[in-house]
Design a protein around this motif. Structure first.
Motif, PDB file in Angstrom:
ATOM      1  N   VAL A 116       0.851  -1.193   0.000  1.00  0.00           N
ATOM      2  CA  VAL A 116       0.000   0.000   0.000  1.00  0.00           C
ATOM      3  C   VAL A 116       0.885   1.241   0.000  1.00  0.00           C
ATOM      4  N   THR A 117       0.561   2.199  -0.859  1.00  0.00           N
ATOM      5  CA  THR A 117       1.285   3.472  -0.881  1.00  0.00           C
ATOM      6  C   THR A 117       0.461   4.537  -0.184  1.00  0.00           C
ATOM      7  N   LEU A 118       1.145   5.527   0.366  1.00  0.00           N
ATOM      8  CA  LEU A 118       0.495   6.631   1.083  1.00  0.00           C
ATOM      9  C   LEU A 118       0.971   7.946   0.515  1.00  0.00           C
ATOM     10  N   GLU A 119       0.039   8.828   0.231  1.00  0.00           N
ATOM     11  CA  GLU A 119       0.366  10.135  -0.344  1.00  0.00           C
ATOM     12  C   GLU A 119      -0.427  11.226   0.365  1.00  0.00           C
ATOM     13  N   PRO A 120       0.240  12.256   0.905  1.00  0.00           N
ATOM     14  CA  PRO A 120      -0.498  13.371   1.520  1.00  0.00           C
ATOM     15  C   PRO A 120      -1.325  14.104   0.465  1.00  0.00           C
ATOM     16  N   VAL A 121      -2.452  14.654   0.916  1.00  0.00           N
ATOM     17  CA  VAL A 121      -3.352  15.341  -0.006  1.00  0.00           C
ATOM     18  C   VAL A 121      -4.124  16.393   0.779  1.00  0.00           C
ATOM     19  N   MET A 122      -4.674  17.373   0.079  1.00  0.00           N
ATOM     20  CA  MET A 122      -5.572  18.350   0.697  1.00  0.00           C
ATOM     21  C   MET A 122      -6.988  18.062   0.224  1.00  0.00           C
ATOM     22  N   LEU A 123      -7.909  18.078   1.162  1.00  0.00           N
ATOM     23  CA  LEU A 123      -9.315  17.770   0.868  1.00  0.00           C
ATOM     24  C   LEU A 123     -10.185  18.954   1.279  1.00  0.00           C
ATOM     25  N   GLY A 124     -10.493  19.807   0.332  1.00  0.00           N
ATOM     26  CA  GLY A 124     -11.321  20.962   0.670  1.00  0.00           C
ATOM     27  C   GLY A 124     -10.705  21.813   1.758  1.00  0.00           C
ATOM     28  N   GLY A 125      -9.389  21.967   1.723  1.00  0.00           N
ATOM     29  CA  GLY A 125      -8.695  22.768   2.719  1.00  0.00           C
ATOM     30  C   GLY A 125      -8.294  21.998   3.964  1.00  0.00           C
ATOM     31  N   PRO A 190     -16.755  22.131  17.122  1.00  0.00           N
ATOM     32  CA  PRO A 190     -17.096  21.207  16.035  1.00  0.00           C
ATOM     33  C   PRO A 190     -16.001  21.023  14.979  1.00  0.00           C
ATOM     34  N   ALA A 191     -14.741  21.312  15.327  1.00  0.00           N
ATOM     35  CA  ALA A 191     -13.674  21.302  14.317  1.00  0.00           C
ATOM     36  C   ALA A 191     -13.573  19.962  13.596  1.00  0.00           C
ATOM     37  N   ALA A 192     -13.609  18.857  14.344  1.00  0.00           N
ATOM     38  CA  ALA A 192     -13.473  17.542  13.711  1.00  0.00           C
ATOM     39  C   ALA A 192     -14.602  17.285  12.725  1.00  0.00           C
ATOM     40  N   MET A 193     -15.819  17.633  13.117  1.00  0.00           N
ATOM     41  CA  MET A 193     -16.964  17.411  12.224  1.00  0.00           C
ATOM     42  C   MET A 193     -16.918  18.352  11.025  1.00  0.00           C
ATOM     43  N   ASP A 194     -16.457  19.573  11.229  1.00  0.00           N
ATOM     44  CA  ASP A 194     -16.309  20.497  10.096  1.00  0.00           C
ATOM     45  C   ASP A 194     -15.325  19.935   9.075  1.00  0.00           C
ATOM     46  N   ASP A 195     -14.217  19.373   9.566  1.00  0.00           N
ATOM     47  CA  ASP A 195     -13.206  18.826   8.667  1.00  0.00           C
ATOM     48  C   ASP A 195     -13.708  17.565   7.965  1.00  0.00           C
ATOM     49  N   ALA A 196     -14.416  16.707   8.718  1.00  0.00           N
ATOM     50  CA  ALA A 196     -14.964  15.495   8.107  1.00  0.00           C
ATOM     51  C   ALA A 196     -15.960  15.852   7.012  1.00  0.00           C
ATOM     52  N   ASP A 197     -16.756  16.868   7.251  1.00  0.00           N
ATOM     53  CA  ASP A 197     -17.736  17.341   6.277  1.00  0.00           C
ATOM     54  C   ASP A 197     -17.037  17.893   5.041  1.00  0.00           C
ATOM     55  N   ALA A 198     -16.017  18.732   5.253  1.00  0.00           N
ATOM     56  CA  ALA A 198     -15.293  19.333   4.122  1.00  0.00           C
ATOM     57  C   ALA A 198     -14.587  18.258   3.296  1.00  0.00           C
ATOM     58  N   GLY A 199     -13.987  17.286   3.973  1.00  0.00           N
ATOM     59  CA  GLY A 199     -13.295  16.219   3.247  1.00  0.00           C
ATOM     60  C   GLY A 199     -14.250  15.380   2.415  1.00  0.00           C
ATOM     61  N   TYR A 200     -15.409  15.069   2.984  1.00  0.00           N
ATOM     62  CA  TYR A 200     -16.398  14.274   2.240  1.00  0.00           C
ATOM     63  C   TYR A 200     -16.886  15.039   1.007  1.00  0.00           C
ATOM     64  N   ARG A 201     -17.163  16.314   1.168  1.00  0.00           N
ATOM     65  CA  ARG A 201     -17.632  17.117   0.025  1.00  0.00           C
ATOM     66  C   ARG A 201     -16.577  17.164  -1.069  1.00  0.00           C
ATOM     67  N   ALA A 202     -15.296  17.213  -0.674  1.00  0.00           N
ATOM     68  CA  ALA A 202     -14.221  17.220  -1.672  1.00  0.00           C
ATOM     69  C   ALA A 202     -14.191  15.899  -2.433  1.00  0.00           C
ATOM     70  N   VAL A 203     -14.434  14.793  -1.733  1.00  0.00           N
ATOM     71  CA  VAL A 203     -14.435  13.480  -2.388  1.00  0.00           C
ATOM     72  C   VAL A 203     -15.576  13.376  -3.389  1.00  0.00           C
ATOM     73  N   ILE A 204     -16.784  13.774  -2.984  1.00  0.00           N
ATOM     74  CA  ILE A 204     -17.932  13.607  -3.891  1.00  0.00           C
ATOM     75  C   ILE A 204     -17.969  14.666  -4.986  1.00  0.00           C
ATOM     76  N   ALA A 205     -17.091  15.658  -4.895  1.00  0.00           N
ATOM     77  CA  ALA A 205     -16.983  16.613  -6.001  1.00  0.00           C
ATOM     78  C   ALA A 205     -16.413  15.939  -7.234  1.00  0.00           C
ATOM     79  N   ASP A 206     -15.641  14.857  -7.015  1.00  0.00           N
ATOM     80  CA  ASP A 206     -15.005  14.151  -8.122  1.00  0.00           C
ATOM     81  C   ASP A 206     -15.543  12.731  -8.323  1.00  0.00           C
ATOM     82  N   THR A 207     -16.356  12.255  -7.385  1.00  0.00           N
ATOM     83  CA  THR A 207     -16.819  10.867  -7.430  1.00  0.00           C
ATOM     84  C   THR A 207     -18.311  10.808  -7.132  1.00  0.00           C
ATOM     85  N   ASP A 208     -19.022  10.014  -7.882  1.00  0.00           N
ATOM     86  CA  ASP A 208     -20.439   9.785  -7.625  1.00  0.00           C
ATOM     87  C   ASP A 208     -20.611   9.311  -6.183  1.00  0.00           C
ATOM     88  N   PRO A 209     -21.420  10.002  -5.360  1.00  0.00           N
ATOM     89  CA  PRO A 209     -21.596   9.591  -3.962  1.00  0.00           C
ATOM     90  C   PRO A 209     -21.995   8.130  -3.809  1.00  0.00           C
TER      91      PRO A 209
END
Length: 373
Positions: A116-125, A190-209
């Motif tokens: 498995v490879t690991l690569e850092p990434v930004m997800l909606g900030g 709510p920082a953790a939930m804000d980040d989880a929300d932002a990351g999910y939105r970034a994923v579905i911006a490029d992928t069918d939910p």
């Protein structure tokens, strides 16, 4: 064998058998008397309605599980993680960083072994990682696992929180996107939930939910459920399926196994350890029964198909039982897998253990039945 030797051997065997029988007969009355005394004491202690009084006892390691699982079950308590109570923010940072640094070499070795490879990434900030297996099966191409790590809202920052993402990539054969959400003491709810929300939105911006599954264990499982409630309230498309593993669905000490499995679970051990401190640190004065902190108090109608995972020694087993009941009452497609002898989230601890492959194999099977292709 000469006749005299055979006779002597038989005589010795017979004598040993007689001695063993005599010893058993001598012990049986004592055992019976001990049980009779215990029985009388327990009847007396539990002769009226109320809390259940139980005797002090030693619980053996199950003999009907494989050796690797037996090793997990027999392991001592995970100190200093379970009973941590740092005095201030600096002490929290020191402990969390110490545990995170200790985890990194093992994770790097496991990724290399698993391909498995690991690569850092930004997800909606928001910071995150992409974990990719050596080969993605045809059926999983175009699908994405969005992973929310566990750790009681305080443990597992950065790369140290990617064990589950690594296992989903390796065993499931998926591209996995893991969010590295902010945590207290610097960033409480709510920082953790804000980040989880932002990351999910970034994923579905490029992928069918419907090609996305949200997977998380412990805190990550609780956040997975809370994220579904938040997305539903905000009108955001939900994923095709979710897999909350032993979710911390209730930050309060509510549920039978918070007591029945106390001191039996060798990972969490007791709510009175770090869990109670972490809950208050994360909540930062908010009501612990707010569904965004304890999603068990939310409305589960309309949630995606869900697979839940736990073990018989899990301090959070009641969280999972209560969660499944609510999902069932809400008409949500759901499955529950409970593993013999496992304490909290132990299916993440040994990548080579048969139980680890079984857990993630079952999650993969479930997702294969519900994610779009």
């Amino acid at each position: 064998m000469p006749a005299q030797l055979r006779a002597a051997t038989c005589a010795m065997a017979c004598a040993a058998a007689l001695l063993a029988a005599a010893a058993a007969q001598a012990q049986t009355p004592a055992v019976a008397q001990d049980f009779q005394a215990l029985e009388a004491a327990q009847n007396l202690a539990n002769g009226a309605p109320g809390p259940r009084a139980v005797p002090s006892k030693s619980i053996p390691v199950p003999g009907d599980v494989d050796g690797a699982t037996q090793a997990l079950i027999a392991a001592p308590y995970r100190t200093p993680a379970w009973d941590a109570d740092p005095a201030d923010a600096a002490a929290w940072h020191a402990l969390v960083d110490k545990l995170a640094q200790a985890a990194l070499p093992g994770l790097a070795k496991a990724r290399a072994a698993l391909g498995v490879t690991l690569e850092p990434v930004m997800l909606g900030g928001v910071k995150g990682f992409v974990l990719t297996p050596r080969e993605v099966p045809e059926a999983h191409r175009g699908q994405v696992i969005y992973n929310i790590h566990g750790g009681g809202y305080v443990y597992g920052p950065g790369e140290s929180g990617t064990a589950e993402a690594m296992l989903m990539a390796a065993i499931g054969g998926y591209k996995v996107v893991a969010v590295d959400y902010r945590m207290p003491p610097d960033a409480p709810y709510p920082a953790a939930m804000d980040d989880a929300d932002a990351g999910y939105r970034a994923v579905i911006a490029d992928t069918d939910p419907k090609k996305v599954a949200v997977v998380g264990t412990s805190t990550g499982g609780g956040m997975t459920l809370a994220l579904m409630l938040r997305l539903k309230a905000e009108g955001v498309a939900l994923p095709g399926a979710i897999a909350p593993g032993t979710p911390w669905a209730d930050l309060t000490e509510t549920g039978d196994t918070y007591k029945t499995n106390e001191w039996v679970d060798n990972v969490l051990v007791s709510y009175s350890g770090y869990l109670s401190h972490a809950a208050q640190l994360y909540a930062a004065g908010h009501d612990l029964k707010d569904p965004q902190l304890s999603p068990i108090y939310g409305d589960f109608h309309g949630l995606p198909p869900t697979i839940l995972t736990s073990g018989t020694r899990d301090l959070f087993l009641s969280n999972i039982v209560r969660t499944q009941q609510k999902l069932r009452e809400a008409g949500v497609v759901q499955e529950l897998q409970v593993y013999e002898g496992l304490s909290h989230a132990q299916y993440l601890f040994d990548p080579a253990a048969p139980v680890t492959r079984d857990v993630f194999g079952e999650i993969t099977r479930f997702l294969d039945g519900h994610l779009a292709r």
